[in-house]
Design a protein around this motif. Structure first.
Motif, PDB file in Angstrom:
ATOM      1  N   ALA A  62       0.847  -1.199   0.000  1.00  0.00           N
ATOM      2  CA  ALA A  62       0.000   0.000   0.000  1.00  0.00           C
ATOM      3  C   ALA A  62       0.880   1.247   0.000  1.00  0.00           C
ATOM      4  O   ALA A  62       0.623   2.218  -0.723  1.00  0.00           O
ATOM      5  CB  ALA A  62      -0.938  -0.024   1.200  1.00  0.00           C
ATOM      6  N   ASP A  67      -2.539  -1.039  -5.401  1.00  0.00           N
ATOM      7  CA  ASP A  67      -3.840  -1.472  -4.889  1.00  0.00           C
ATOM      8  C   ASP A  67      -4.205  -2.770  -5.585  1.00  0.00           C
ATOM      9  O   ASP A  67      -3.736  -3.051  -6.679  1.00  0.00           O
ATOM     10  CB  ASP A  67      -4.916  -0.402  -5.143  1.00  0.00           C
ATOM     11  CG  ASP A  67      -5.023  -0.041  -6.618  1.00  0.00           C
ATOM     12  OD1 ASP A  67      -4.101  -0.377  -7.395  1.00  0.00           O
ATOM     13  OD2 ASP A  67      -6.023   0.567  -7.005  1.00  0.00           O
ATOM     14  N   TRP A  68      -4.995  -3.589  -4.917  1.00  0.00           N
ATOM     15  CA  TRP A  68      -5.369  -4.881  -5.491  1.00  0.00           C
ATOM     16  C   TRP A  68      -6.871  -5.033  -5.464  1.00  0.00           C
ATOM     17  O   TRP A  68      -7.566  -4.355  -4.715  1.00  0.00           O
ATOM     18  CB  TRP A  68      -4.668  -6.047  -4.771  1.00  0.00           C
ATOM     19  CG  TRP A  68      -4.805  -6.014  -3.281  1.00  0.00           C
ATOM     20  CD1 TRP A  68      -5.780  -6.613  -2.542  1.00  0.00           C
ATOM     21  CD2 TRP A  68      -3.934  -5.346  -2.352  1.00  0.00           C
ATOM     22  NE1 TRP A  68      -5.571  -6.357  -1.208  1.00  0.00           N
ATOM     23  CE2 TRP A  68      -4.446  -5.588  -1.055  1.00  0.00           C
ATOM     24  CE3 TRP A  68      -2.770  -4.573  -2.481  1.00  0.00           C
ATOM     25  CZ2 TRP A  68      -3.849  -5.082   0.090  1.00  0.00           C
ATOM     26  CZ3 TRP A  68      -2.177  -4.068  -1.331  1.00  0.00           C
ATOM     27  CH2 TRP A  68      -2.710  -4.325  -0.064  1.00  0.00           C
TER      28      TRP A  68
END
Ligand code: GLU
Length: 290
Positions: A62, A67-68
């Motif tokens: 992060a 971002d996932w």
């Protein structure tokens, strides 16, 4: 088709620049294609994985600006998925228990090499990762010998009968976005371990099952896992899975050209953070300048 990539670290240490390179490679590939980027925690080796490292991985990613999509998949929460895949292969008669210790395997190989007529198997004596090619000792046990050893309660690994598996699957190929079309040569890794008595999966099986379940279309990872892909391609064929493409990236090296060790603290993302470096600077160090 939506591009789906993933980053799949093992929480056995802090992320370093090499991991950041890998994560950024997958993230960029997905984002540039308007696709999805997934995060998977590969924690099947419960003796080496620690929750503190998992927390640190999420925090470092992060901080790096990654971002996932969707929830994080944690392998230790999906043993049943691996058991089911293993049962399919067992049902095909392709799995056998191996009771050999590492020392016994080495002794067997040495004995074969010194036999008068050289009964050592043809081909390389070592797998590409440097471990010896399993000589197949326990593949040749009779059903009775097998049952006796199991009844004794001995520890065992479950291995894939590679020759038979390849015969069933036929000729296979796979594609790497950078290296091009490859003929699958899983025999280079021999009768790989797919599970152990106490653990219903190994790295090879878990990765193959997870990439299928998560719908990964583009497997981005380092060149150190190129050889493993031959085995994963075979497992996909045996299990009737979809076939992704792969993208094996070069490994980051230090100034002296040496590959960054997995737990090289000097290159830990948190060490750079502690030094006051910005995320953009660390992304650039990891090979992805803005
Ligand atoms: N968990 C593996 C590692 O940390 C990566 C697995 C993969 O990308 O297939 O090296």
């Amino acid at each position: 088709m939506t591009v789906v990539t993933r980053f799949a670290p093992s929480p056995t240490g802090f992320l370093h620049l090499g991991h950041a390179h890998s994560a950024l490679a997958g993230w960029r590939r997905a984002r540039e294609a308007g696709g999805r980027f997934l995060l998977r925690i590969e924690d099947i080796d419960q003796t080496r994985c620690r929750p503190v490292f998992e927390d640190a991985i999420l925090e470092d990613l992060a901080w790096l600006g990654l971002d996932w999509d969707g929830p994080v998949r944690r392998q230790s929460e999906h043993w049943d998925d691996y058991r089911a895949a293993l049962a399919v292969l067992e049902g095909q008669g392709l799995i056998y228990p191996c009771f050999c210790t590492r020392r016994e395997i080495q002794a067997e190989i040495a004995a074969m090499q010194s036999a008068p007529h050289g009964s050592a198997p043809h081909g390389p004596a070592d797998t590409p990762d440097g471990s010896p090619l399993y000589p197949g000792t326990c593949r040749r046990l009779s059903p009775r010998e097998r049952a006796d050893r199991l009844a004794e309660g001995r520890a065992y690994a479950l291995r894939l009968d590679m020759a038979e598996a390849m015969r069933r699957a036929g000729r296979l190929s796979w594609a790497d976005e950078l290296a091009g079309e490859q003929v699958a040569r899983p025999e280079r890794l021999g009768d790989v371990v797919l599970a152990r008595k106490e653990t219903p999966t190994s790295y090879h099986l878990a990765v193959t099952v997870d990439d299928e379940i998560q719908g990964v279309t583009t497997v981005t990872r380092g060149l150190d896992l190129f050889e493993a892909t031959h085995v994963h391609r075979l497992l996909q064929a045996l299990l009737g899975y979809r076939v992704p493409v792969w993208r094996h990236h070069a490994l980051l090296t230090d100034a002296a050209g040496r590959r960054l060790a997995k737990r090289s603290d000097a290159a830990a993302i948190r060490a750079f953070r502690a030094e006051g470096r910005s995320a953009a600077e660390v992304r650039a160090l990891a090979g992805f300048p803005d």
